[in-house]
Enzyme design. Structure first.
Site, PDB file in Angstrom:
ATOM      1  N   ASN A 271       0.835  -1.118   0.031  1.00  0.00           N
ATOM      2  CA  ASN A 271       0.063  -0.110  -0.018  1.00  0.00           C
ATOM      3  C   ASN A 271       0.877   1.199   0.098  1.00  0.00           C
ATOM      4  O   ASN A 271       1.456   1.783   1.036  1.00  0.00           O
ATOM      5  CB  ASN A 271      -0.907   0.017   1.251  1.00  0.00           C
TER       6      ASN A 271
ATOM      7  N   ASN B 271      -0.003   4.304  -0.002  1.00  0.00           N
ATOM      8  CA  ASN B 271      -0.323   5.381   0.889  1.00  0.00           C
ATOM      9  C   ASN B 271       0.263   5.245   2.137  1.00  0.00           C
ATOM     10  O   ASN B 271       0.635   6.077   2.988  1.00  0.00           O
ATOM     11  CB  ASN B 271      -1.930   5.598   0.825  1.00  0.00           C
ATOM     12  N   LYS B 272       0.207   3.802   2.767  1.00  0.00           N
ATOM     13  CA  LYS B 272       0.688   3.654   4.016  1.00  0.00           C
ATOM     14  C   LYS B 272       2.173   3.729   4.069  1.00  0.00           C
ATOM     15  O   LYS B 272       2.561   4.515   5.101  1.00  0.00           O
ATOM     16  CB  LYS B 272       0.308   2.018   4.281  1.00  0.00           C
TER      17      LYS B 272
ATOM     18  N   ASP C 250      -1.464  -4.147  10.643  1.00  0.00           N
ATOM     19  CA  ASP C 250      -2.833  -4.584  10.158  1.00  0.00           C
ATOM     20  C   ASP C 250      -3.749  -3.562  10.749  1.00  0.00           C
ATOM     21  O   ASP C 250      -3.446  -3.297  12.218  1.00  0.00           O
ATOM     22  CB  ASP C 250      -3.265  -5.971  10.268  1.00  0.00           C
TER      23      ASP C 250
ATOM     24  N   PHE D 136      -7.141   8.021   2.681  1.00  0.00           N
ATOM     25  CA  PHE D 136      -7.420   7.022   1.881  1.00  0.00           C
ATOM     26  C   PHE D 136      -8.245   6.070   2.780  1.00  0.00           C
ATOM     27  O   PHE D 136      -8.555   6.315   4.152  1.00  0.00           O
ATOM     28  CB  PHE D 136      -6.096   6.150   1.498  1.00  0.00           C
ATOM     29  N   GLY D 137      -8.723   4.960   2.047  1.00  0.00           N
ATOM     30  CA  GLY D 137      -9.641   4.075   3.172  1.00  0.00           C
ATOM     31  C   GLY D 137     -10.941   4.817   3.616  1.00  0.00           C
ATOM     32  O   GLY D 137     -11.540   5.489   2.864  1.00  0.00           O
ATOM     33  N   TYR D 138     -11.212   4.795   4.856  1.00  0.00           N
ATOM     34  CA  TYR D 138     -12.473   5.281   5.538  1.00  0.00           C
ATOM     35  C   TYR D 138     -12.125   6.627   5.779  1.00  0.00           C
ATOM     36  O   TYR D 138     -13.223   7.064   6.397  1.00  0.00           O
ATOM     37  CB  TYR D 138     -12.692   4.144   6.628  1.00  0.00           C
TER      38      TYR D 138
ATOM     39  N   LYS E  64      -2.961  14.509  10.540  1.00  0.00           N
ATOM     40  CA  LYS E  64      -3.599  13.256  10.672  1.00  0.00           C
ATOM     41  C   LYS E  64      -2.608  12.232  11.579  1.00  0.00           C
ATOM     42  O   LYS E  64      -2.952  11.489  12.549  1.00  0.00           O
ATOM     43  CB  LYS E  64      -3.933  12.491   9.384  1.00  0.00           C
TER      44      LYS E  64
END
Length: 192
Positions: free
Chosen positions: A9, A11-12, A68, A148-150, A171
């Site tokens: 990922n 972004n991560k 995770d 990204f994601g939620y 963030k």
């Protein structure tokens, strides 16, 4: 110090690189020529983080860490949790995941939720676990274009913005991943 972050990922990877001191050179799976798909088959966040870290250490011989993350919604008994990335099914799709979650919460007044990250670090034949939690609420509609994601539907406790309305540095200071990475970095500073 070189450390592999066991993720595909991007972004991560970018988010975590911004949090690490210059003394730690972060390597991606691509950097070590790992193009294997590491299936997340465990039923806990910690289990999946350990599975990924162990795979890299055993097959490629690097010190590494893996994470995770799950979004745990109180009124849904902690779901989607470990299945957050694939909540709406395969292939993983953030838009569909958010829509499914918003639909599931349509008639619910309790919108309390938390993001939780588990990190497993394998270093010098030892293993360590770190956790980060960020409490908040699920919004009724998307707000913001970043992240990204939620992120567009999660508003952290004590803030009026969603994660998707914050800069990455804002963030990272308060997020579940930011908290877990901070614990990892502090540990690495003292690791001998």
């Amino acid at each position: 110090m070189k450390l592999v972050f066991a993720t595909n990922n991007l972004n991560k990877l970018k988010e975590v690189q911004e949090m690490l001191p210059n003394s730690i050179k972060l390597l991606s799976l691509k950097d070590i020529n790992c193009f294997d798909e590491i299936d997340e088959t465990e039923i806990t966040l910690e289990g999946n983080a350990k599975l990924k870290a162990d795979y890299i250490t055993h097959n490629f011989g690097y010190n590494c860490f893996a994470d995770d993350t799950g979004l745990e919604v109180e009124s849904l008994s902690g779901k989607p949790g470990v299945y957050s990335a694939r909540f709406a099914g395969e292939p993983a799709n953030s838009e569909k995941n958010m829509q499914k979650l918003l639909t599931a919460l349509e008639n619910k007044t309790n919108r309390n939720a938390q993001f939780r990250t588990a990190i497993c670090l394998n270093i010098d034949e030892k293993q360590f676990l770190f956790e980060g939690i960020c409490k908040g609420k699920i919004l009724t509609k998307k707000q913001g274009k970043k992240g990204f994601g939620y992120d567009p539907i999660f508003k952290p406790q004590g803030f009026n913005q969603s994660f998707a309305e914050m800069t990455s540095s804002e963030k990272n200071r308060i997020s579940h991943r930011g908290i877990a990475i901070h614990k990892l970095v502090e540990f690495l500073k003292d690791f001998k």
